[in-house]
Design a protein around this motif. Structure first.
Motif, mmCIF file in Angstrom:
data_model
loop_
_atom_site.group_PDB
_atom_site.id
_atom_site.type_symbol
_atom_site.label_atom_id
_atom_site.label_comp_id
_atom_site.label_asym_id
_atom_site.label_seq_id
_atom_site.Cartn_x
_atom_site.Cartn_y
_atom_site.Cartn_z
ATOM 1 N N THR A 69 0.804 -1.222 0.000
ATOM 2 C CA THR A 69 0.000 0.000 0.000
ATOM 3 C C THR A 69 0.838 1.274 0.000
ATOM 4 O O THR A 69 0.546 2.189 -0.777
ATOM 5 N N PRO A 70 1.893 1.397 0.815
ATOM 6 C CA PRO A 70 2.682 2.629 0.772
ATOM 7 C C PRO A 70 3.298 2.884 -0.614
ATOM 8 O O PRO A 70 3.331 4.020 -1.080
ATOM 9 N N GLN B 182 2.064 1.834 -3.506
ATOM 10 C CA GLN B 182 0.964 2.233 -4.400
ATOM 11 C C GLN B 182 0.621 3.702 -4.210
ATOM 12 O O GLN B 182 0.411 4.434 -5.188
ATOM 13 N N GLU B 183 0.575 4.142 -2.964
ATOM 14 C CA GLU B 183 0.262 5.542 -2.681
ATOM 15 C C GLU B 183 1.331 6.470 -3.251
ATOM 16 O O GLU B 183 1.005 7.518 -3.813
ATOM 17 N N GLU C 25 0.937 6.664 -7.093
ATOM 18 C CA GLU C 25 -0.215 7.493 -7.464
ATOM 19 C C GLU C 25 0.099 8.973 -7.284
ATOM 20 O O GLU C 25 -0.255 9.794 -8.135
ATOM 21 N N LYS C 26 0.786 9.329 -6.192
ATOM 22 C CA LYS C 26 1.162 10.732 -5.976
ATOM 23 C C LYS C 26 2.098 11.233 -7.068
ATOM 24 O O LYS C 26 2.100 12.420 -7.394
#
Length: 161
Positions: free
Chosen positions: A138-139, A141-142, A145-146
């Motif tokens: 998850t980190p 992926q975040e 995306e940013k």
């Protein structure tokens, strides 16, 4: 006061490549085991042939393989590995692996490493960067995306036997 990351990339030296071949494979096996809910032995049977195909020996920067150490504020904090290809139309880089040492995470080094990789990719005249990320990351992926990455496909599997 936390110092802002000044991460930059430099080609891995022979010792770092040898270390990456061990640690990178170990991390890949752990990710596969977690993602597929299988034993590390079973994950090794999947990961090792793939890893050996991508990195058959200890040579530096060969053809389409680009292995970099991430340095920040005077110390090694991780690595970035990508390959180049022209499949799927336009020339592109495929991010194979990015790793920031656990104790160095959350300080902006991953973001700076990705931006530095983007500059390397531009220097090579490539148009796109592709990547795959495990669902449990998850980190990562975040961060992607940013940085403007978007989902192009989703892979799924189900054990039936």
């Amino acid at each position: 006061m936390i110092q802002k990351s000044s991460a930059s990339l430099r080609p891995m030296n022979c010792e770092e490549i040898a270390e990456y071949r061990v640690v990178g494979l170990r991390n890949y096996v752990a990710d596969i085991a977690r993602a597929r809910n299988i034993s590390t032995d079973a994950a090794m049977k999947i990961a090792q042939p793939q890893f050996e195909h991508m990195f058959p020996d200890d040579r530096l920067q060969v053809d389409d393989r680009h292995l970099y150490t991430v340095d920040a504020n005077g110390q090694r904090v991780g690595w970035v590995v990508f390959m180049t290809h022209t499949r799927f139309g336009a020339p592109r880089a495929m991010l194979v692996d990015i790793e920031i040492l656990e104790e160095m995470r959350g300080l902006g080094h991953g973001k700076q490493a990705m931006l530095a990789m983007e500059e390397k990719v531009k220097e090579l005249g490539l148009e796109y960067i592709s990547l795959e990320v495990f669902a449990h990351s998850t980190p990562a992926q975040e961060l992607y995306e940013k940085l403007g990455y978007h989902i192009t496909h989703v892979g799924m599997e189900r054990k039936v036997n």
